[in-house]
Design an enzyme around this catalytic site. Structure first.
Site, mmCIF file in Angstrom:
data_model
loop_
_atom_site.group_PDB
_atom_site.id
_atom_site.type_symbol
_atom_site.label_atom_id
_atom_site.label_comp_id
_atom_site.label_asym_id
_atom_site.label_seq_id
_atom_site.Cartn_x
_atom_site.Cartn_y
_atom_site.Cartn_z
ATOM 1 N N SER A 1 14.111 16.602 -40.949
ATOM 2 C CA SER A 1 13.239 15.945 -39.976
ATOM 3 C C SER A 1 13.121 14.446 -40.271
ATOM 4 O O SER A 1 14.134 13.755 -40.326
ATOM 5 C CB SER A 1 11.875 16.648 -39.966
ATOM 6 O OG SER A 1 11.143 16.295 -38.810
ATOM 7 N N ASP B 1 13.912 21.077 -34.866
ATOM 8 C CA ASP B 1 13.533 20.435 -36.126
ATOM 9 C C ASP B 1 13.820 21.309 -37.344
ATOM 10 O O ASP B 1 13.450 22.485 -37.392
ATOM 11 C CB ASP B 1 12.033 20.120 -36.059
ATOM 12 C CG ASP B 1 11.588 19.178 -37.143
ATOM 13 O OD1 ASP B 1 11.571 19.600 -38.314
ATOM 14 O OD2 ASP B 1 11.247 18.032 -36.825
#
Length: 276
Positions: free
Chosen positions: A41, A166
Site C-alpha cells: 500500500s 490494496d
C-alpha cells in the site's frame, strides 16, 4: 539468486505512512542501506522511491512529496465530486490518476522493476483468486497502484485478466516475504497501529475498529513469532499516534505529515542508537 542481507519492510496505513520518511532518515544516517525492499500500500509507494534511490538524498524527495499538491490531490476531491464519482462508478470515490502520477514521480522514470537500483517486491490482493500476489518484475507503476488501491476509495487495478485491491487486505506488514527473499536483518517500518493496545469493544464503532485491527495485525505477529533464529528483526517505533487517528477520515489528514515525520525520526534514531 543474489544473496540478500538487509531488508526494509514498509507497511500499509494511508497518511500514517509519512512515518516511513522519518524512519528512513534515521536508517540512512546510521549507515543502514537496503538490499531488498518489500512494501504494501503506502509502503509500496515509498518503497518505489527507496528502491529507485537507495541513498540519503531520497529523504528530501520524499519529504517534498508528502507536502506537495500532488500528494494532496490523491484524496483531495471535495465531497460533491466524491458523491458524483460514487454515483457513476457505484464502487469508488476518487480518481486513481493523481495516485498513478505520484507513483511515476516516485519511480523517477523507471518503468519496470528491473530498472530499479535494488530489488522491490510489492503485494496486492487478487479479486479473482482471493489471494495475495507478489509483484517483483515487469511493469512497475500499475503493480504499485494495485498495491495501493484502497477498496471504496479507489477502483480495483486491472493487470492482465485480473483485478487487484490494496495489498493491506492480505499482508499489511510483509515481514515474512522479506525473510523468504533472503533477508537476514530486517527493519520493519510500520505505521504505528501495532503499537496501540486493543481492548474489548464497548460500542458499535469499537466492534468495527477492533475487528479491522485484528484482521490487519494477526499475520504480522504470527510471522514475527515464526521468524528463524538466524534472522534479526528490528521493529522501528513511530513516536506514537496523533489525536484523531482513530477516526474514519484520518487517512486524509495531510496536515499531520510533517509532525509524523519528525516524531518517527526521533524515535527511530533513538532506537537504532540503543540497538547498536
Amino acid at each position: 539468486m543474489t544473496s540478500v542481507t538487509i531488508g526494509f519492510v514498509l507497511g500499509g496505513g494511508g497518511v500514517r505512512g509519512a512515518v516511513h520518511v522519518g524512519m528512513l532518515k534515521a536508517l540512512f544516517e546510521t549507515g543502514v542501506r537496503p538490499d531488498v525492499v518489500v512494501g504494501t500500500s503506502i509502503g509500496a509507494i515509498t518503497g518505489v522511491a527507496v528502491a529507485a534511490e537507495p541513498e540519503p538524498s531520497v529523504i528530501d524527495r520524499l519529504t517534498e512529496a508528502w507536502s506537495s499538491r500532488a500528494a494532496g490531490a490523491v484524496y483531495g476531491d471535495p465531497w460533491y465530486r466524491q458523491l458524483r464519482r460514487a454515483a457513476r462508478s457505484r464502487i469508488h470515490l476518487y480518481d486513481p490518476e493523481p495516485l498513478r502520477d505520484l507513483i511515476r514521480d516516485a519511480a523517477q522514470g523507471r518503468d519496470t522493476f528491473e530498472a530499479l537500483e535494488v530489488p522491490l517486491v510489492v503485494s496486492a490482493a487478487s479479486i479473482e483468486r482471493s489471494r495475495e500476489t507478489w509483484f517483483d518484475s515487469g511493469p512497475l507503476v500499475e503493480a504499485v497502484l494495485a498495491s495501493a488501491s484502497v477498496p471504496g476509495a479507489l477502483p480495483p487495478t486491472r493487470i492482465g485478466d485480473e483485478h487487484f485491491l490494496d495489498g493491506g487486505l492480505v499482508d499489511s506488514i510483509p515481514l515474512g516475504e522479506a525473510v523468504r527473499r533472503g533477508a537476514t536483518t530486517v527493519y520493519v517500518l510500520q505505521v504505528g497501529r501495532i503499537e496501540e493496545p486493543l481492548t474489548a469493544p464497548r460500542t458499535p464503532a469499537d466492534v468495527a475498529r477492533v475487528s479491522f485491527e485484528i484482521a490487519r495485525r494477526h499475520r504480522f505477529f504470527r510471522e514475527l513469532e515464526d521468524t528463524p533464529d538466524d534472522v534479526t528483526v528490528h521493529v522501528l517505533p513511530t513516536g506514537g499516534a496523533l489525536p484523531g487517528d482513530e477516526r474514519l477520515g484520518a487517512f486524509r489528514r495531510m496536515d499531520t505529515t510533517e509532525l509524523r515525520i519528525q516524531r518517527a525520526y526521533a524515535s527511530a534514531r533513538d532506537y537504532l542508537t540503543r540497538s547498536r
